[in-house]
Design a protein around this motif. Structure first.
Motif, PDB file in Angstrom:
ATOM      1  N   LEU A 103      48.330 -10.760  37.455  1.00  0.00           N
ATOM      2  CA  LEU A 103      48.407 -11.289  36.088  1.00  0.00           C
ATOM      3  C   LEU A 103      48.032 -12.770  36.013  1.00  0.00           C
ATOM      4  CD1 LEU A 103      51.665  -9.497  34.899  1.00  0.00           C
ATOM      5  CD2 LEU A 103      49.375  -9.218  33.910  1.00  0.00           C
ATOM      6  N   ALA A 113      40.353 -10.865  33.653  1.00  0.00           N
ATOM      7  CA  ALA A 113      41.346  -9.801  33.512  1.00  0.00           C
ATOM      8  C   ALA A 113      40.880  -8.481  34.118  1.00  0.00           C
ATOM      9  CB  ALA A 113      41.696  -9.604  32.033  1.00  0.00           C
ATOM     10  N   LEU A 147      48.270  -5.899  32.446  1.00  0.00           N
ATOM     11  CA  LEU A 147      46.918  -6.057  32.987  1.00  0.00           C
ATOM     12  C   LEU A 147      45.889  -5.390  32.080  1.00  0.00           C
ATOM     13  CD1 LEU A 147      47.687  -5.411  36.776  1.00  0.00           C
ATOM     14  CD2 LEU A 147      46.792  -7.538  35.816  1.00  0.00           C
ATOM     15  N   ARG A 192      45.440  -7.404  28.812  1.00  0.00           N
ATOM     16  CA  ARG A 192      44.633  -8.605  29.013  1.00  0.00           C
ATOM     17  C   ARG A 192      43.148  -8.258  29.110  1.00  0.00           C
ATOM     18  NH1 ARG A 192      45.056 -11.148  33.622  1.00  0.00           N
ATOM     19  NH2 ARG A 192      44.426 -13.172  32.812  1.00  0.00           N
ATOM     20  N   ALA A 193      42.837  -7.153  29.808  1.00  0.00           N
ATOM     21  CA  ALA A 193      41.443  -6.746  29.929  1.00  0.00           C
ATOM     22  C   ALA A 193      40.866  -6.348  28.573  1.00  0.00           C
ATOM     23  CB  ALA A 193      41.316  -5.593  30.932  1.00  0.00           C
ATOM     24  N   GLN A 248      40.115  -9.490  26.523  1.00  0.00           N
ATOM     25  CA  GLN A 248      38.877 -10.166  26.929  1.00  0.00           C
ATOM     26  C   GLN A 248      37.629  -9.312  26.650  1.00  0.00           C
ATOM     27  OE1 GLN A 248      39.066 -11.602  30.975  1.00  0.00           O
ATOM     28  NE2 GLN A 248      40.829 -12.914  30.570  1.00  0.00           N
TER      29      GLN A 248
END
Length: 209
Positions: free
Chosen positions: A91, A96, A145, A148-149, A152
């Motif tokens: 993290l 990401a 995770l 966050r990916a 982005q």
């Protein structure tokens, strides 16, 4: 007389501390041996196997752990805690998608060399409170995770944190191929899956043969 009694009590207390230290050292020795034995032999290994590997009498092992399930929970709670720490470290990554992919590769590499861990994750024989808590932490961090990916724009739409465990299970199926074939193949199929997870796979990852 009071001084004599107090001195005796102090001597007993001093003697108790080494005993407690020895007991804790034995416990750590048993857990360490259990980790090594379960990793090689899987969950069919016995407490006798662990005692022999630890160089201890089986009675010492039974005094610390009532049965194999109790020892396995102690061993694999530590294993899962360490995997949760891997997810926490991931993290911190700036990229990401790379963080998610890196976590999956590291966690699966750990499982590839640990037969007992793979059997535990595949079949869930043991479900003590420590294991449940560790699994929950891993699931929460995997969800972070994935989020966050997505934030982005690197992860394809529709993928959720709940998909991580089935992805790991698919790779585990390759690891479990007979004859040890999967030991050299699982990374290839993980890369294929990861390319399928990208939102914009403009460049395919080179695959190992």
């Amino acid at each position: 007389m009071r001084e004599v009694v107090d001195a005796g009590a102090g001597s007993r207390a001093a003697g108790a501390r080494p005993l407690r230290r020895d007991a804790e050292l034995n416990r750590r020795r048993i857990v360490g041996a259990g980790r090594e034995v379960f990793a090689v032999r899987g969950l069919k290994a016995t407490l006798n196997d662990v005692a022999h590997h630890a160089g201890l009498g089986v009675g010492t092992v039974y005094r610390k752990f009532a049965d194999k399930e109790a020892l396995a929970e102690a061993v694999f709670a530590e294993e899962l805690d360490e995997i949760a720490s891997m997810a926490g470290d991931a993290l911190e990554g700036a990229d990401a998608f790379a963080a998610l992919a890196g976590f999956l590769e590291r966690a699966l590499a750990r499982a590839a060399g640990n037969r007992g861990l793979r059997e535990l994750m595949r079949h869930g024989e043991f479900g003590g409170g420590a294991l449940v808590a560790a699994r929950q932490v891993i699931a929460e961090r995997c969800a972070e995770l994935v989020a966050r990916a997505h934030a982005q724009g690197a992860l394809r739409d529709g993928v959720t944190g709940a998909d991580v465990a089935p992805i790991a299970a698919m790779v585990d199926a390759v690891m479990a191929l007979p004859g040890g074939e999967g030991a050299g193949l699982w990374r290839r199929y993980l890369l294929i899956i990861l390319d399928g997870l990208r939102a914009h796979p403009t460049e395919r990852t080179p695959l190992p043969e």
